[in-house]
Motif scaffolding. Structure first.
Motif, PDB file in Angstrom:
ATOM      1  N   VAL A  39     108.702  64.638  30.218  1.00  0.00           N
ATOM      2  CA  VAL A  39     107.941  63.683  29.410  1.00  0.00           C
ATOM      3  C   VAL A  39     106.531  63.519  29.957  1.00  0.00           C
ATOM      4  O   VAL A  39     105.546  63.506  29.195  1.00  0.00           O
ATOM      5  CB  VAL A  39     108.662  62.317  29.378  1.00  0.00           C
ATOM      6  N   GLY A  40     106.414  63.405  31.269  1.00  0.00           N
ATOM      7  CA  GLY A  40     105.098  63.204  31.884  1.00  0.00           C
ATOM      8  C   GLY A  40     104.165  64.379  31.674  1.00  0.00           C
ATOM      9  O   GLY A  40     102.980  64.209  31.340  1.00  0.00           O
ATOM     10  N   VAL A  41     104.664  65.608  31.865  1.00  0.00           N
ATOM     11  CA  VAL A  41     103.829  66.798  31.705  1.00  0.00           C
ATOM     12  C   VAL A  41     103.435  67.001  30.240  1.00  0.00           C
ATOM     13  O   VAL A  41     102.279  67.310  29.923  1.00  0.00           O
ATOM     14  CB  VAL A  41     104.564  68.046  32.246  1.00  0.00           C
ATOM     15  N   VAL A  42     104.381  66.801  29.318  1.00  0.00           N
ATOM     16  CA  VAL A  42     104.102  66.998  27.890  1.00  0.00           C
ATOM     17  C   VAL A  42     103.072  65.992  27.384  1.00  0.00           C
ATOM     18  O   VAL A  42     102.162  66.335  26.625  1.00  0.00           O
ATOM     19  CB  VAL A  42     105.408  66.906  27.066  1.00  0.00           C
ATOM     20  N   THR A  43     103.215  64.724  27.799  1.00  0.00           N
ATOM     21  CA  THR A  43     102.315  63.678  27.301  1.00  0.00           C
ATOM     22  C   THR A  43     101.033  63.560  28.117  1.00  0.00           C
ATOM     23  O   THR A  43     100.047  63.008  27.637  1.00  0.00           O
ATOM     24  CB  THR A  43     103.026  62.318  27.313  1.00  0.00           C
ATOM     25  N   GLY A  44     101.060  64.060  29.362  1.00  0.00           N
ATOM     26  CA  GLY A  44      99.885  63.950  30.219  1.00  0.00           C
ATOM     27  C   GLY A  44      99.663  62.558  30.766  1.00  0.00           C
ATOM     28  O   GLY A  44      98.572  62.241  31.249  1.00  0.00           O
ATOM     29  N   ILE A  45     100.684  61.704  30.715  1.00  0.00           N
ATOM     30  CA  ILE A  45     100.563  60.331  31.211  1.00  0.00           C
ATOM     31  C   ILE A  45     100.882  60.317  32.705  1.00  0.00           C
ATOM     32  O   ILE A  45     102.013  60.605  33.115  1.00  0.00           O
ATOM     33  CB  ILE A  45     101.512  59.383  30.441  1.00  0.00           C
ATOM     34  N   ARG A  46      99.913  59.949  33.521  1.00  0.00           N
ATOM     35  CA  ARG A  46     100.054  60.079  34.976  1.00  0.00           C
ATOM     36  C   ARG A  46     101.117  59.159  35.564  1.00  0.00           C
ATOM     37  O   ARG A  46     101.793  59.506  36.524  1.00  0.00           O
ATOM     38  CB  ARG A  46      98.702  59.824  35.653  1.00  0.00           C
ATOM     39  N   ARG A 115      87.461  57.566  38.832  1.00  0.00           N
ATOM     40  CA  ARG A 115      86.110  58.111  39.024  1.00  0.00           C
ATOM     41  C   ARG A 115      85.684  58.987  37.856  1.00  0.00           C
ATOM     42  O   ARG A 115      84.512  58.998  37.453  1.00  0.00           O
ATOM     43  CB  ARG A 115      86.079  58.926  40.323  1.00  0.00           C
ATOM     44  N   ASP A 116      86.644  59.707  37.263  1.00  0.00           N
ATOM     45  CA  ASP A 116      86.328  60.628  36.166  1.00  0.00           C
ATOM     46  C   ASP A 116      86.343  59.969  34.792  1.00  0.00           C
ATOM     47  O   ASP A 116      86.261  60.653  33.762  1.00  0.00           O
ATOM     48  CB  ASP A 116      87.329  61.798  36.168  1.00  0.00           C
ATOM     49  N   GLY A 117      86.490  58.642  34.744  1.00  0.00           N
ATOM     50  CA  GLY A 117      86.387  57.960  33.455  1.00  0.00           C
ATOM     51  C   GLY A 117      87.687  57.543  32.825  1.00  0.00           C
ATOM     52  O   GLY A 117      87.720  57.121  31.663  1.00  0.00           O
ATOM     53  N   GLY A 118      88.794  57.627  33.543  1.00  0.00           N
ATOM     54  CA  GLY A 118      90.079  57.174  33.021  1.00  0.00           C
ATOM     55  C   GLY A 118      90.763  58.194  32.135  1.00  0.00           C
ATOM     56  O   GLY A 118      90.325  59.341  32.014  1.00  0.00           O
ATOM     57  N   SER A 119      91.847  57.783  31.490  1.00  0.00           N
ATOM     58  CA  SER A 119      92.603  58.654  30.601  1.00  0.00           C
ATOM     59  C   SER A 119      93.310  57.801  29.550  1.00  0.00           C
ATOM     60  O   SER A 119      93.530  56.601  29.741  1.00  0.00           O
ATOM     61  CB  SER A 119      93.639  59.472  31.386  1.00  0.00           C
ATOM     62  N   ASP A 120      93.665  58.420  28.418  1.00  0.00           N
ATOM     63  CA  ASP A 120      94.350  57.703  27.345  1.00  0.00           C
ATOM     64  C   ASP A 120      95.818  57.485  27.683  1.00  0.00           C
ATOM     65  O   ASP A 120      96.419  58.234  28.454  1.00  0.00           O
ATOM     66  CB  ASP A 120      94.249  58.477  26.032  1.00  0.00           C
ATOM     67  N   MET A 121      96.408  56.450  27.077  1.00  0.00           N
ATOM     68  CA  MET A 121      97.824  56.151  27.283  1.00  0.00           C
ATOM     69  C   MET A 121      98.493  55.897  25.940  1.00  0.00           C
ATOM     70  O   MET A 121      97.968  55.158  25.105  1.00  0.00           O
ATOM     71  CB  MET A 121      98.009  54.917  28.184  1.00  0.00           C
ATOM     72  N   ASN A 122      99.650  56.519  25.741  1.00  0.00           N
ATOM     73  CA  ASN A 122     100.455  56.277  24.549  1.00  0.00           C
ATOM     74  C   ASN A 122     101.369  55.083  24.831  1.00  0.00           C
ATOM     75  O   ASN A 122     102.330  55.191  25.592  1.00  0.00           O
ATOM     76  CB  ASN A 122     101.282  57.513  24.199  1.00  0.00           C
TER      77      ASN A 122
END
Length: 310
Positions: A39-46, A115-122
């Protein structure tokens, strides 16, 4: 006390219950770790990737703990005349250090994302995942405690499952915050929710590896047993002392895995006690320690030479 039974209908011994609990924990870890990483790799949610990595490390350590429990249960050998119970606290220390390393790496990765500006979250995925894994972790931790009380290896497993459940609760709370922020002018701040959740999780879980390492090292260095166990040992010795009208003894006690070592020395007047009477005192102490559900190694001496008691 657990009421689990063996194949022949009798109660399971503490070491058997320990291995059974570790085996089930291992199976559950495999299922959840694989699911989390996918789930983590597919969605990219850290935060989910972090949770999956945390459980994957726990999976390896659960397997190692199970092997340590089996080795300790094998008993003394020619090479290890006192058994291999020290493997239990050693594995607890390793679990603590591995968890600490995971937290440090996750903390550093979160700082890089910020530092890189964050990331989106589902929000839907994170909240659903967090709820399912959180409930699962609490149930498994409850079952482990019910199945194998008194085992340090199982206690370390319980600590890991509880820590994972706390992480899941943080996920759900973070998802709610992101959902609220999305409805306000601060919606851009939501991009930093994922790494900040990882940082919060690392801070909340930081006490777990410290506790594991401290407890494991205490046993490896032959420190005093936990206060509750020490009080039980003291109560047993005092009852025997009173029954046999003996003076206050010199007591040394320690715990390594499922084994407790107790040395009790009574200093009495010369020629007042025989060997058979000394044996009765020793047997009384051993018999009254057995309900604690540890393997008891007791040395009891009734001596008139005070120098031998130190």
């Amino acid at each position: 006390m657990s009421t689990d039974t063996s194949k022949d209908g009798g109660p399971l011994a503490p070491r058997q219950r320990e291995r059974r609990a570790l085996s089930y924990s291992l199976v559950c870890s495999i299922v959840l770790a694989v699911s989390a990483l996918v789930v983590g790799v597919v969605t990219g949610i850290r935060i989910i990737v972090f949770d999956g990595a945390y459980m994957a490390i726990g999976l390896i350590l659960s397997w190692a703990s199970l092997q340590a429990a089996r080795a300790a249960a094998a008993g003394p050998t020619r090479r290890f005349p006192f058994g291999r119970d020290a493997l239990a606290p050693l594995m607890v220390v390793i679990q603590g250090l591995a968890l600490a390393g995971t937290l440090v790496l996750a903390f550093g990765d979160a700082l890089v994302v910020i530092r890189d500006g964050g990331s989106d979250m589902n929000v839907v995925i994170v909240s659903s995942y967090g709820f399912i894994t959180g409930m699962t972790g609490f149930v498994i931790a409850w079952w482990l405690r019910k199945t194998a009380q008194g085992s340090d290896l199982v206690a370390a497993e319980i600590a890991q499952w509880k820590a994972g459940s706390v992480l899941s609760v943080i996920m759900v709370a973070g998802a709610v915050v992101v959902a609220v922020l999305a409805l306000t002018p601060l919606r851009e701040v939501a991009r930093f929710a994922d790494p900040f959740l990882v940082i919060i999780a690392c801070v909340v879980l930081a006490a777990v590896p410290v506790r594991l390492v401290r407890g494991g090292v205490n046993e490896l260095l032959e420190g005093a047993p936990p206060p509750k166990l020490a009080a039980s040992i003291a109560t047993v010795i005092e009852s025997v002392r009173s029954d046999f009208d003996l003076p206050d003894p010199i007591v040394r006690a320690g715990k390594v895995g499922q084994k407790i070592y107790v040395e009790v020395d009574f200093v009495v007047p010369p020629d007042a006690w025989s060997v058979s009477e000394e044996d009765r005192v020793r047997r009384a102490i051993i018999d009254r320690l057995l309900p604690l559900e540890f393997e008891v190694w007791a040395y009891v001496a009734v001596t008139s030479d005070e120098s031998l008691a130190y």
